[in-house]
Design a protein around this motif. Structure first.
Motif, PDB file in Angstrom:
ATOM      1  N   SER A 123      17.634 -53.384 -37.608  1.00 14.61           N
ATOM      2  CA  SER A 123      17.436 -52.436 -38.704  1.00 14.61           C
ATOM      3  C   SER A 123      16.042 -52.568 -39.299  1.00 14.61           C
ATOM      4  O   SER A 123      15.505 -51.620 -39.863  1.00 14.61           O
ATOM      5  CB  SER A 123      18.487 -52.656 -39.795  1.00 14.61           C
ATOM      6  OG  SER A 123      18.235 -53.846 -40.530  1.00 14.61           O
ATOM      7  N   ALA A 124      15.444 -53.764 -39.168  1.00 16.46           N
ATOM      8  CA  ALA A 124      14.091 -53.992 -39.667  1.00 16.46           C
ATOM      9  C   ALA A 124      13.027 -53.494 -38.696  1.00 16.46           C
ATOM     10  O   ALA A 124      11.826 -53.612 -38.977  1.00 16.46           O
ATOM     11  CB  ALA A 124      13.883 -55.479 -39.940  1.00 16.46           C
ATOM     12  N   SER A 125      13.453 -52.967 -37.566  1.00 14.67           N
ATOM     13  CA  SER A 125      12.542 -52.436 -36.548  1.00 14.67           C
ATOM     14  C   SER A 125      11.662 -53.516 -35.932  1.00 14.67           C
ATOM     15  O   SER A 125      10.548 -53.253 -35.495  1.00 14.67           O
ATOM     16  CB  SER A 125      11.669 -51.310 -37.124  1.00 14.67           C
ATOM     17  OG  SER A 125      11.069 -50.557 -36.083  1.00 14.67           O
TER      18      SER A 125
ATOM     19  N   SER B 123       6.578 -51.637 -39.824  1.00 11.69           N
ATOM     20  CA  SER B 123       6.665 -51.437 -38.378  1.00 11.69           C
ATOM     21  C   SER B 123       6.278 -50.007 -38.016  1.00 11.69           C
ATOM     22  O   SER B 123       5.535 -49.760 -37.051  1.00 11.69           O
ATOM     23  CB  SER B 123       8.079 -51.744 -37.893  1.00 11.69           C
ATOM     24  OG  SER B 123       8.207 -51.525 -36.509  1.00 11.69           O
ATOM     25  N   GLU B 124       6.769 -49.052 -38.796  1.00 13.10           N
ATOM     26  CA  GLU B 124       6.419 -47.649 -38.562  1.00 13.10           C
ATOM     27  C   GLU B 124       4.934 -47.410 -38.845  1.00 13.10           C
ATOM     28  O   GLU B 124       4.264 -46.674 -38.104  1.00 13.10           O
ATOM     29  CB  GLU B 124       7.283 -46.745 -39.442  1.00 13.10           C
ATOM     30  CG  GLU B 124       8.764 -46.750 -39.069  1.00 13.10           C
ATOM     31  CD  GLU B 124       8.996 -46.386 -37.614  1.00 13.10           C
ATOM     32  OE1 GLU B 124       8.382 -45.400 -37.137  1.00 13.10           O
ATOM     33  OE2 GLU B 124       9.771 -47.094 -36.942  1.00 13.10           O
TER      34      GLU B 124
ATOM     35  N   LEU C 192      20.162 -46.849 -36.135  1.00 12.33           N
ATOM     36  CA  LEU C 192      19.317 -48.027 -36.295  1.00 12.33           C
ATOM     37  C   LEU C 192      17.882 -47.678 -35.941  1.00 12.33           C
ATOM     38  O   LEU C 192      17.622 -46.858 -35.065  1.00 12.33           O
ATOM     39  CB  LEU C 192      19.816 -49.162 -35.393  1.00 12.33           C
ATOM     40  CG  LEU C 192      21.128 -49.825 -35.804  1.00 12.33           C
ATOM     41  CD1 LEU C 192      21.596 -50.761 -34.709  1.00 12.33           C
ATOM     42  CD2 LEU C 192      20.954 -50.602 -37.105  1.00 12.33           C
ATOM     43  N   SER C 193      16.944 -48.330 -36.625  1.00  9.10           N
ATOM     44  CA  SER C 193      15.533 -48.094 -36.327  1.00  9.10           C
ATOM     45  C   SER C 193      15.220 -48.532 -34.903  1.00  9.10           C
ATOM     46  O   SER C 193      15.783 -49.506 -34.397  1.00  9.10           O
ATOM     47  CB  SER C 193      14.662 -48.880 -37.311  1.00  9.10           C
ATOM     48  OG  SER C 193      14.937 -48.504 -38.643  1.00  9.10           O
TER      49      SER C 193
ATOM     50  N   ASN D  14      19.402 -53.987 -28.029  1.00 10.38           N
ATOM     51  CA  ASN D  14      18.140 -53.595 -27.399  1.00 10.38           C
ATOM     52  C   ASN D  14      16.962 -54.419 -27.917  1.00 10.38           C
ATOM     53  O   ASN D  14      15.838 -53.925 -28.039  1.00 10.38           O
ATOM     54  CB  ASN D  14      17.870 -52.102 -27.616  1.00 10.38           C
ATOM     55  CG  ASN D  14      16.998 -51.511 -26.526  1.00 10.38           C
ATOM     56  OD1 ASN D  14      16.853 -52.086 -25.446  1.00 10.38           O
ATOM     57  ND2 ASN D  14      16.392 -50.368 -26.809  1.00 10.38           N
ATOM     58  N   LEU D  15      17.228 -55.680 -28.248  1.00 10.56           N
ATOM     59  CA  LEU D  15      16.181 -56.606 -28.663  1.00 10.56           C
ATOM     60  C   LEU D  15      15.833 -57.522 -27.501  1.00 10.56           C
ATOM     61  O   LEU D  15      16.625 -57.696 -26.571  1.00 10.56           O
ATOM     62  CB  LEU D  15      16.664 -57.450 -29.850  1.00 10.56           C
ATOM     63  CG  LEU D  15      17.004 -56.694 -31.135  1.00 10.56           C
ATOM     64  CD1 LEU D  15      17.721 -57.622 -32.115  1.00 10.56           C
ATOM     65  CD2 LEU D  15      15.746 -56.115 -31.770  1.00 10.56           C
ATOM     66  N   LYS D  16      14.660 -58.129 -27.557  1.00  7.24           N
ATOM     67  CA  LYS D  16      14.227 -59.083 -26.540  1.00  7.24           C
ATOM     68  C   LYS D  16      14.127 -60.477 -27.161  1.00  7.24           C
ATOM     69  O   LYS D  16      14.009 -60.617 -28.379  1.00  7.24           O
ATOM     70  CB  LYS D  16      12.873 -58.675 -25.951  1.00  7.24           C
ATOM     71  CG  LYS D  16      12.849 -57.290 -25.324  1.00  7.24           C
ATOM     72  CD  LYS D  16      13.784 -57.160 -24.132  1.00  7.24           C
ATOM     73  CE  LYS D  16      13.737 -55.770 -23.518  1.00  7.24           C
ATOM     74  NZ  LYS D  16      14.693 -55.631 -22.398  1.00  7.24           N
TER      75      LYS D  16
END
Length: 457
Positions: free
Chosen positions: A180-182, A445-446, A98-99, A218-220
């Motif tokens: 996945s969308a970062s 995002s990148e 995952l990103s 690992n998201l907030k």
């Protein structure tokens, strides 16, 4: 005569060897993973391959909900399984592939959807058709409400169907898509306990579940405080205290690092302009009668800017920044991309955060049939990329995304699929895949990360 027979035998033997060699060659060209009856060349047809993967995903989701352990042996399932074996990574590698989350990409998320399986009835999918405020115009448009699951209050149709926001498999799928969308921070639409929008039901009891699933990926999570009844300085102090006391200790609760090194909660305040600056100042300025500043409940408060004059009201009110929310370039002063540079300059000169909101498009004619003039065509992703490009030009600390799943207004980046019923033909993301807007978000995002490194040099 004997010589002729010998020659004939030699020719026949050579012919047999030739046929055998061709058969061996053809066998080596066949994929090793293909079982008996698998259509050769399936992987060369992306649309068909995508469809079989989708069918297997739907089957797996059904198993999670119903506990179904029955093995289906139909030929279509065999195709899907074999395709998935070749494309699905091992479970223990899923997190690695995952990103990585970008905590400067905040995405608006709604948990107001319901269906009979989890909620006893449809909620929000059966949204009413809202009448125009001018009775003369309203009379020219249909009335009533939508009738799910075939007829829903949206112009697009979700890959997950008319789901319930309480369904654990749906929540997990959403978290995986957002990761996945970062994106990194979920901006959760929130009403106080016992309260809801006029078409929904209370959802505060779902917050702990959202936090748990967000932490798994690992998201907030931060909060998008909606304009609940009697929202003022006193009730806001009470509700911010409630949120921080109840949810502030969870590892997924978002805190933003300020320029002074403090880590503070961050709250988006929708329709903040409805309340006059003097009331907000009671809460948000150090000298205010209900001040939250320099208390255990101090936080960063981000106001919604719609009109240009709102920037001065936001500053006087004591807010810490502003966001633009609407994914409609040209609809309002704040949502117009060409105004973002001047708004960023104003914020910089007044020590405020400027958080532009980008979106993939806008269409709400399924619930506001008279509002066609505000539709913004997605142009196969070009509208979304133009918005991101405009946002990066002003070098914001945070970019917000409208939205993950506001289906009523057609701003969602959640996966959508083609669907046609007897009455409705839904829009879709073709010629692209259902996840195209997740992929575009990850791409930008990148790009943001790389450009931000240059800004900070």
């Amino acid at each position: 005569m004997a010589r002729f027979r010998r020659r004939t035998c030699i020719i026949l033997l050579l012919f047999i060897l030739f046929i055998c060699s061709i058969m061996m060659a053809l066998k080596t060209l066949r994929p090793d993973r293909a079982g008996f009856g698998d259509p050769f060349g399936l992987g060369l047809l992306p649309e068909l391959q995508q469809r079989t993967v989708h069918l297997d995903n739907k089957h797996n989701s059904l198993n999670r909900v119903q506990g179904d352990t029955v093995t289906r042996v139909g030929s279509l399932h065999s195709i899907a399984v074999n395709t998935m074996k070749a494309s699905m990574p091992p479970v223990n590698k899923l997190e690695e592939e995952l990103s990585s989350p970008n905590y400067n990409f905040h995405i608006f998320y709604y948990t107001w959807f319901g269906n009979p399986q989890f909620d006893g009835k449809y909620i929000h999918w059966n949204h009413p058709l809202l009448p125009h405020w001018d009775p003369k115009i309203a009379n020219n448009y249909p009335k009533g409400r939508h009738n799910p699951p075939e007829d829903i209050g949206a112009n697009f149709y979700p890959e997950l169907g008319s789901y319930s926001s309480k369904d654990p498999s749906v929540i997990e799928a959403h978290m995986k898509q957002m990761r996945s969308a970062s994106t990194g921070v979920i901006v959760l639409s929130w009403y106080p306990p016992g309260m809801a929008d006029e078409n929904g039901e209370p959802t505060d009891d779902l917050v702990p579940v959202i936090l748990d699933y967000a932490h798994k990926y690992n998201l907030k999570v931060t909060f998008h405080i909606e304009p609940y009844k009697d929202r003022d300085d006193r009730s806001m102090y009470h509700n911010v205290k409630y949120i921080i006391d109840k949810y502030g200790g969870h590892p997924a609760f978002y805190r933003h690092k300020t320029s002074t090194g403090r880590f503070l909660p961050l709250f988006y305040v929708y329709d903040s302009y409805v309340t006059i600056p003097e009331i907000w100042a009671n809460l948000l300025t150090v000298s205010g009668s209900q001040t939250i500043r320099n208390t255990p409940y101090d936080a960063l408060f981000i106001a919604l800017l719609v009109e240009e004059r709102h920037k001065h009201d936001i500053h006087r009110s004591g807010f810490d920044g502003m966001y633009t929310y609407f994914a409609t370039n040209g609809f309002s002063y704040g949502s117009s991309h060409h105004n973002w540079a001047s708004l960023k300059a104003f914020c910089d000169s007044n020590n405020l955060m400027f958080i532009p909101s980008v979106g993939p498009g806008y269409i709400d004619t399924s619930i506001r049939p008279w509002n066609n003039h505000n539709t913004r065509n997605r142009v196969n992703g070009k509208y979304y990329e133009t918005a991101f490009s405009a946002a990066l030009l002003v070098r914001p600390e945070i970019i917000s995304i409208t939205s993950f799943n506001e289906w009523h207004e057609g701003t969602q980046i959640e996966k959508a699929v083609p669907k046609r019923t007897g009455q409705v033909v839904y829009l879709d993301y073709k010629p692209h895949k259902p996840n195209v807007y997740l992929e575009l978000t990850q791409k930008w995002s990148e790009k943001y990360r790389k450009e931000q490194e240059q800004w900070l040099m």
